[in-house]
Every structure is written in structure tokens, then in C-alpha cells.
Design a protein around this motif. Structure first.
Motif, short mmCIF file in Angstrom:
data_model
loop_
_atom_site.label_atom_id
_atom_site.label_comp_id
_atom_site.label_asym_id
_atom_site.label_seq_id
_atom_site.Cartn_x
_atom_site.Cartn_y
_atom_site.Cartn_z
N THR A 207 56.72 31.39 25.65
CA THR A 207 55.60 31.81 26.49
C THR A 207 55.77 31.40 27.95
O THR A 207 55.02 31.87 28.82
N SER A 456 46.50 26.61 29.20
CA SER A 456 46.27 27.87 29.92
C SER A 456 46.63 27.74 31.40
O SER A 456 47.17 28.66 32.01
N LYS A 460 49.40 29.87 33.33
CA LYS A 460 49.06 30.63 34.53
C LYS A 460 49.95 30.24 35.71
O LYS A 460 50.35 31.10 36.52
N GLY A 466 51.13 36.88 33.22
CA GLY A 466 51.00 36.88 31.76
C GLY A 466 51.96 37.82 31.06
O GLY A 466 51.61 38.41 30.02
N PRO A 470 53.12 37.53 25.77
CA PRO A 470 51.66 37.47 25.84
C PRO A 470 51.02 37.48 24.46
O PRO A 470 51.53 38.11 23.53
N GLY A 471 49.90 36.78 24.35
CA GLY A 471 49.15 36.76 23.09
C GLY A 471 49.66 35.78 22.07
O GLY A 471 49.14 35.74 20.95
N ILE A 476 44.96 34.99 25.87
CA ILE A 476 45.01 35.81 27.06
C ILE A 476 43.64 35.77 27.73
O ILE A 476 42.60 35.88 27.08
N ASP A 477 43.62 35.61 29.05
CA ASP A 477 42.34 35.58 29.78
C ASP A 477 41.59 36.91 29.61
O ASP A 477 42.19 37.97 29.60
#
Length: 477
Positions: A207, A456, A460, A466, A470-471, A476-477
């Protein structure tokens, strides 16, 4: 989006070569497959297999330019859907499988530098050829790759002595989400010059970047080993044996695995090559242990046998066998390794990869059994795993009179109850398999809000758009 992907593919193919960019369904299928079968119809826009770190960097920069989400992938043997796409055909899988060189081995420093696409078996063999040991050992070692082992912080059967993958990594080379290369292949055992950045990527599930190479620790090959198989009445007795064995062998105790009678019966009745090591009795629980002395000590086995004799006298052990050859040792381990595959035979299985403090394992097993029976009466728990470090694979097979789909409908409810018990005992809902996509909702339920917020913020900071896996792991925001 299709025009953007078409242009990106054209630019990427110019870098890696046309045959190393896969966009046909048949060619992509193996990369889009989720190993446990929980998710289907997963689709990527394309798969790219760069041939070196610079190519990985160039591919990532193109994906960033066109805002194409990227899925880093190694051997795709993960168990929490961390390396497969969920973006409805809009993501690019970036596979490191062509990065498979052993760059160097230094037997003075006890280090090996490898590309992330090397299989674990390849690294083990390279170490052995230099009279060294790379101790990570897991069932998929012939196909899993080092990048995935690092990204998932793999554990396995030797954690008791050597630690998780986190303890085995000295340095990393990583392509960051913007395509910049972090050259962190340091071989130092001491480096106190700032944050230990490599730890962000170990267990990070891709990630925060794509691992392209690593410096790994090597160890001397043990001077021998003692492999034993014990029959016991209860997990409590197994813990007492663990304590005595640690006193007798110290850090030489490498593995201490627990299995129930149901697991032994499942393996020996379905696999002719696997025979019951203790055929004269049927015991509720079994322990498979291995002790690997670092130095030659002719009296050591006698010390262990004396310790086991004391266990018999105190009725901690009901029966035992000690392997008298390498072949017998292999046969004992074959039972443990085959148990993973054999769980498919009774039908659907709801699986839990959890850890609790070692002293709490018996309480966990008792409470989890009762909880699962309340959720699905007649379900068949088959707990096994690494008792020495508190990691139990609490897997529960479907009742004999229930269909696969009907049983799996209870997965969420059973997970909730089992995980509640784990957390109440001070444990973790993921001991060695990770979070990925499969456990992200459960992790949000249990992990303190401040920890989720910190994760997070790190995500970021390193990946503001992202785009990197992702996920997975981080919401995810």
C-alpha cells in the motif's frame, strides 16, 4: 478511461516490451485469481511484468501520470486478498515475478541480497549452497515470492526462534507511489540515524510502494535437530511441556506446533503417505516440536529424552516418538503440512488466523469452541498452529448435514464472535496472514481509532492520490 488506459499501455509496452504487458483475458486470469475463492470475477485493466527496478519505476510513473490504480503482486499466494484487483477492470497489476536474481551473498556478514521476485525456496537454496540458513519456512515456499513475504510480514513454523519476516530484513529497495526509488539496501545491524523506514513497507501489503529487492539475514546451519511428536490430554499440558522444553533447550527450540485428534484422523485417513506416528493410542491433542542445536553436543538428545521422561512421570505426555532419521523427521512434518490442504475435504471452512498471549491459548480454544457451536450447532472446529508463539489457525469446518453456501452465510457471525474473544484476551485478529481486502472491515472494528488515523496519515503522505493498492489494509477516504 479506456482511452487513458490504451495510451498508458502503449507507453508501458515501449518500456517493458509488448509480451510483458498482458491485456487478454486468458493471459490475465492467473493474476486475477484470489487463492481462497472468496472473490470471483476480479478484473484488471492489464498486467505488467517489469524486468528490473528501473522498469518498475518507469511503469509506476506512467500509472501515476494517468491516475491508474496499481496492484503490486508477488507470488499471489496470499490469504487475505491483498494482491488482487477490486477496481472493476480499471487497475494495473504490477508483478515482480521477473525480478528473480540473487544479487549477492556475504557469509562474513551473514546477509543475502535478493530481488523481490525470488521464490522463498530459491532464497533458502541459495543460502544452503553457501552453508547458511535462511530460516523462514511456510507451506507455499516453492511458489511464494520474497516481495510478498515481506509485504505480508510472513511468519511460519520457525518464528519461535528466528522471528517473523520483520526480524529477518536488514534493508529494502522500494519504488514509491510516485515512481521514485528508495535505495535502502543497507546491511547494517545498527543504524540509528532516524526513523526505521523499512518497517513501513514490511507488512505494508504494497500500500506504500513496490518492494523490488531486500537484504535478508542469514544464520549458521544448525549442527543437528531433534524432531518429536507427543500425544497429550489437553492444551494446558502442552503449555507445561513448552515451558519445560524451553528450560531444557533455550533458544534452540525452533518449532512447537499443536494439532487436535480430528486433524490427525483427517490426514491419515485421506493421505496414504501420512501414517499416525502414535498408532497405539488416540489422544485428544498432539504436539510436533523441533529443537535444532547450534553446536554439536552428543549429550543433548539424552537431555531432551530425560526431560520427556519427566513429562511422562508427571503425566503431561501420554505417548511420544522421537525421529531417528531425517526421513522420519520429514514424515512427522508431512502430517502438519498436509493438514492445511486436508481441511478442504470436510467441505467449507471458516478460517481465523489469530494470536493471543501464549498463556491464554487454552482459554481461547475453549471459549471459541463454545461460541462457534452457538453460531452453527454441529460445526467442526479444527484448530492447529504455532502454539509456541500463540498463533492459532482456528478453522471451523461445516456440519455434515449443511451445504457449503448455507454454512458460509454464517461466516460474518462466526468471525465476529471468535474475534471478540481474541481481542478480549489481548490478542490480534490477524497473526501472520495480514489484513488485505478480506479483513479491512474487521480491523476497523477492533483497532484503536488513533492507530487507524496514524496509518491513514502515513498512507496519505506517501500516496496522496491513493493509487497504490487501494482498498487494502487502510480504508479509502
Amino acid at each position: 478511461m479506456s482511452d487513458v488506459i490504451t495510451q498508458a499501455k502503449k507507453e508501458i509496452a515501449a518500456i517493458v516490451g509488448v509480451r510483458n504487458l498482458l491485456d487478454q483475458d486468458n493471459d490475465k486470469a492467473a493474476y486475477e485469481h484470489e487463492w481462497r475463492g472468496h472473490f470471483h470475477n476480479l478484473r484488471a485493466a492489464f498486467v505488467v511484468t517489469p524486468g528490473n527496478t528501473q522498469e518498475v519505476s518507469d511503469v509506476v510513473k506512467i500509472c501515476c501520470k494517468y491516475k491508474i490504480p496499481m496492484i503490486p503482486q508477488a507470488g499471489n499466494t496470499g490469504l487475505v486478498a491483498a494482491g488482487v484487483p477490486f477496481g472493476k477492470g480499471t487497475e494495473a497489476i504490477i508483478s515482480v515475478k521477473r525480478l528473480k536474481s540473487v544479487r549477492s551473498i556475504d557469509t562474513l556478514e551473514n546477509t543475502i541480497v535478493v530481488d523481490s521476485g525470488c521464490t522463498l525456496q530459491q532464497v533458502q537454496d541459495a543460502a544452503k549452497a553457501s552453508n547458511r540458513l535462511f530460516p523462514l519456512s511456510i507451506g507455499s515456499q516453492g511458489t511464494c515470492q520474497i516481495g510478498g513475504n515481506i509485504g505480508s510480514n510472513a511468519g511460519g513454523i520457525t518464528v519461535l526462534r528466528y522471528g517473523n519476516m520483520r526480524e529477518l530484513v536488514l534493508g529494502l529497495e522500494v519504488v514509491l507511489p510516485d515512481g521514485e526509488i528508495w535505495h535502502g539496501l543497507r546491511r547494517l545491524r545498527k543504524d540509528n540515524t532516524g526513523y526505521d523506514l523499512k518497517q513501513l513497507f514490511i507488512g505494508g501489503e504494497g500500500t506504500l510502494g513496490i518492494i523490488t529487492a531486500a537484504v535478508l539475514k542469514l544464520f549458521p546451519i544448525p549442527a543437528g535437530k531433534i524432531t518429536g511428536f507427543l500425544g497429550l490430554e489437553s492444551p494446558e499440558q502442552a503449555l507445561e511441556c513448552l515451558s519445560l522444553m524451553r528450560e531444557a533447550s533455550g533458544e534452540w527450540l525452533t518449532s512447537f506446533e499443536i494439532m487436535p485428534r480430528a486433524g490427525i484422523e483427517l490426514v491419515t485417513s485421506n493421505y496414504p503417505d501420512c501414517r499416525d506416528p502414535l498408532p497405539d493410542g488416540q489422544y485428544p491433542w498432539y504436539v510436533l516440536f523441533e529443537i535444532a542445536p547450534s553446536t554439536k553436543n552428543e549429550a543433548f538428545q539424552e537431555d531432551i529424552e530425560e526431560m520427556l521422561a519427566g513429562c511422562f512421570e508427571n503425566e503431561l505426555v501420554l505417548d511420544a516418538v522421537i525421529a531417528q532419521s531425517e526421513q522420519q523427521s520429514t514424515q512427522l512434518w508431512q502430517i502438519r503440512e498436509t493438514l492445511v490442504e486436508a481441511q478442504r475435504i470436510p467441505g467449507a471452512s471458516i478460517k481465523h488466523d489469530v494470536s493471543v498471549p501464549v498463556s491464554k491459548v487454552p482459554e481461547f480454544l475453549n471459549r471459541a469452541y463454545d461460541a462457534c457451536q452457538k453460531v452453527v450447532p454441529g460445526c467442526r472446529p479444527l484448530p492447529f498452529g504455532h502454539l509456541g508463539d500463540g498463533n492459532i489457525h482456528y478453522n471451523v469446518s461445516q456440519p455434515e448435514n449443511m451445504t457449503h453456501d448455507d454454512y458460509m452465510a454464517f461466516m460474518h457471525a462466526m468471525n465476529e464472535d471468535v474475534h471478540n474473544i481474541v481481542v478480549e484476551l489481548g490478542g490480534s485478529i490477524s497473526a501472520e496472514h495480514g489484513i488485505g481486502y478480506l479483513k479491512i472491515a474487521e480491523n476497523l472494528r477492533f483497532k484503536p481509532a488513533v492507530e487507524i488515523a496514524l496509518m491513514s496519515k502515513i498512507k496519505k503522505a506517501l500516496d496522496p492520490d491513493g493509487l497504490m493498492n487501494p482498498g487494502k489494509m487502510v480504508p479509502i477516504d
